[in-house]
Design a protein around this motif. Sequence first.
Motif, short mmCIF file in Angstrom:
data_model
loop_
_atom_site.label_atom_id
_atom_site.label_comp_id
_atom_site.label_asym_id
_atom_site.label_seq_id
_atom_site.Cartn_x
_atom_site.Cartn_y
_atom_site.Cartn_z
N ALA A 139 0.83 -1.21 0.00
CA ALA A 139 0.00 0.00 0.00
C ALA A 139 0.86 1.26 0.00
O ALA A 139 0.58 2.21 -0.74
CB ALA A 139 -0.94 -0.01 1.21
N GLN A 140 1.92 1.28 0.80
CA GLN A 140 2.82 2.45 0.84
C GLN A 140 3.48 2.67 -0.52
O GLN A 140 3.56 3.80 -1.00
CB GLN A 140 3.91 2.25 1.90
CG GLN A 140 3.50 2.51 3.31
CD GLN A 140 3.41 3.99 3.65
OE1 GLN A 140 2.60 4.36 4.48
NE2 GLN A 140 4.19 4.84 3.03
N LEU A 141 3.97 1.59 -1.11
CA LEU A 141 4.67 1.72 -2.40
C LEU A 141 3.72 2.19 -3.50
O LEU A 141 4.08 3.07 -4.29
CB LEU A 141 5.29 0.38 -2.79
CG LEU A 141 6.48 -0.08 -1.94
CD1 LEU A 141 6.86 -1.52 -2.26
CD2 LEU A 141 7.68 0.85 -2.14
N THR A 142 2.52 1.62 -3.56
CA THR A 142 1.60 2.00 -4.63
C THR A 142 1.01 3.38 -4.38
O THR A 142 0.75 4.12 -5.32
CB THR A 142 0.50 0.95 -4.81
OG1 THR A 142 -0.15 0.72 -3.58
CG2 THR A 142 1.06 -0.35 -5.35
N GLN A 143 0.84 3.74 -3.12
CA GLN A 143 0.34 5.09 -2.81
C GLN A 143 1.38 6.13 -3.21
O GLN A 143 1.05 7.18 -3.76
CB GLN A 143 0.05 5.20 -1.32
CG GLN A 143 -0.43 6.57 -0.88
CD GLN A 143 -0.62 6.65 0.64
OE1 GLN A 143 -0.55 5.65 1.35
NE2 GLN A 143 -0.83 7.84 1.13
N LYS A 144 2.65 5.83 -2.98
CA LYS A 144 3.71 6.80 -3.27
C LYS A 144 4.06 6.85 -4.76
O LYS A 144 4.27 7.93 -5.31
CB LYS A 144 4.96 6.45 -2.46
CG LYS A 144 6.10 7.41 -2.69
CD LYS A 144 6.84 7.70 -1.42
CE LYS A 144 7.93 8.70 -1.65
NZ LYS A 144 7.60 10.03 -1.23
N TRP A 145 4.14 5.68 -5.41
CA TRP A 145 4.63 5.65 -6.79
C TRP A 145 3.67 5.03 -7.79
O TRP A 145 4.02 4.88 -8.95
CB TRP A 145 5.99 4.95 -6.86
CG TRP A 145 7.07 5.72 -6.17
CD1 TRP A 145 7.48 6.97 -6.47
CD2 TRP A 145 7.84 5.30 -5.05
NE1 TRP A 145 8.47 7.36 -5.62
CE2 TRP A 145 8.72 6.36 -4.73
CE3 TRP A 145 7.89 4.14 -4.28
CZ2 TRP A 145 9.63 6.29 -3.69
CZ3 TRP A 145 8.80 4.08 -3.24
CH2 TRP A 145 9.65 5.13 -2.95
N GLY A 146 2.48 4.66 -7.36
CA GLY A 146 1.49 4.12 -8.29
C GLY A 146 1.79 2.68 -8.68
O GLY A 146 2.69 2.05 -8.15
N ASN A 147 1.00 2.17 -9.59
CA ASN A 147 1.22 0.81 -10.11
C ASN A 147 1.85 0.90 -11.48
O ASN A 147 1.62 1.83 -12.22
CB ASN A 147 -0.12 0.07 -10.23
CG ASN A 147 -0.62 -0.43 -8.89
OD1 ASN A 147 0.16 -0.73 -8.02
ND2 ASN A 147 -1.92 -0.53 -8.75
N THR A 148 2.63 -0.12 -11.80
CA THR A 148 3.23 -0.11 -13.14
C THR A 148 2.34 -0.86 -14.11
O THR A 148 1.54 -1.67 -13.74
CB THR A 148 4.63 -0.77 -13.11
OG1 THR A 148 4.50 -2.07 -12.52
CG2 THR A 148 5.60 0.06 -12.35
#
Length: 148
Positions: A139-148
């Motif tokens: 959740a932190q990673l996708t909130q910060k940098w989105g999904n690829t």
Amino acid sequence: MVDLPQSILFCCDHNAVRSPMAEGIMKKLFGTQTYVQSVGVVNDLEIDGFAISVCSEIDVELSRHRSRSFEEMEEYGEALSGFDLIVTLSPASQRKALDLTRFYHLTVEYWPIMDPTGIGETRDQKLESYRQTRDQIVAQLTQKWGNT
């Protein structure tokens, strides 16, 4: 969504649960778009079996991870100053990273990710707590940098 840093270092207490999970998940989500490593304040534990299990559920391979400390990373020739972003996942790693980087112009971010190691009595309860930690990291990673 913010641009990915060129290089990122994840840090936790032992480099056995949270930071290897973050490193592995980051690599799965963003591939070679950014250079990713992880360390611990101390290296006194091997990669945690529950961390390996819950990450394999989302196709993140951690079994070959070798834990290392900040000092070992530097001994192997990798300087903290070479990272664009340092993400700390525990209060102890936050203190250590801030202390080690006080002379550098580096961004240090603290993400309060739950330490699952002492939670749960049964195997299923323990796995569930590790899944919560894994999902917090996702959740932190996708909130910060989105999904690829």
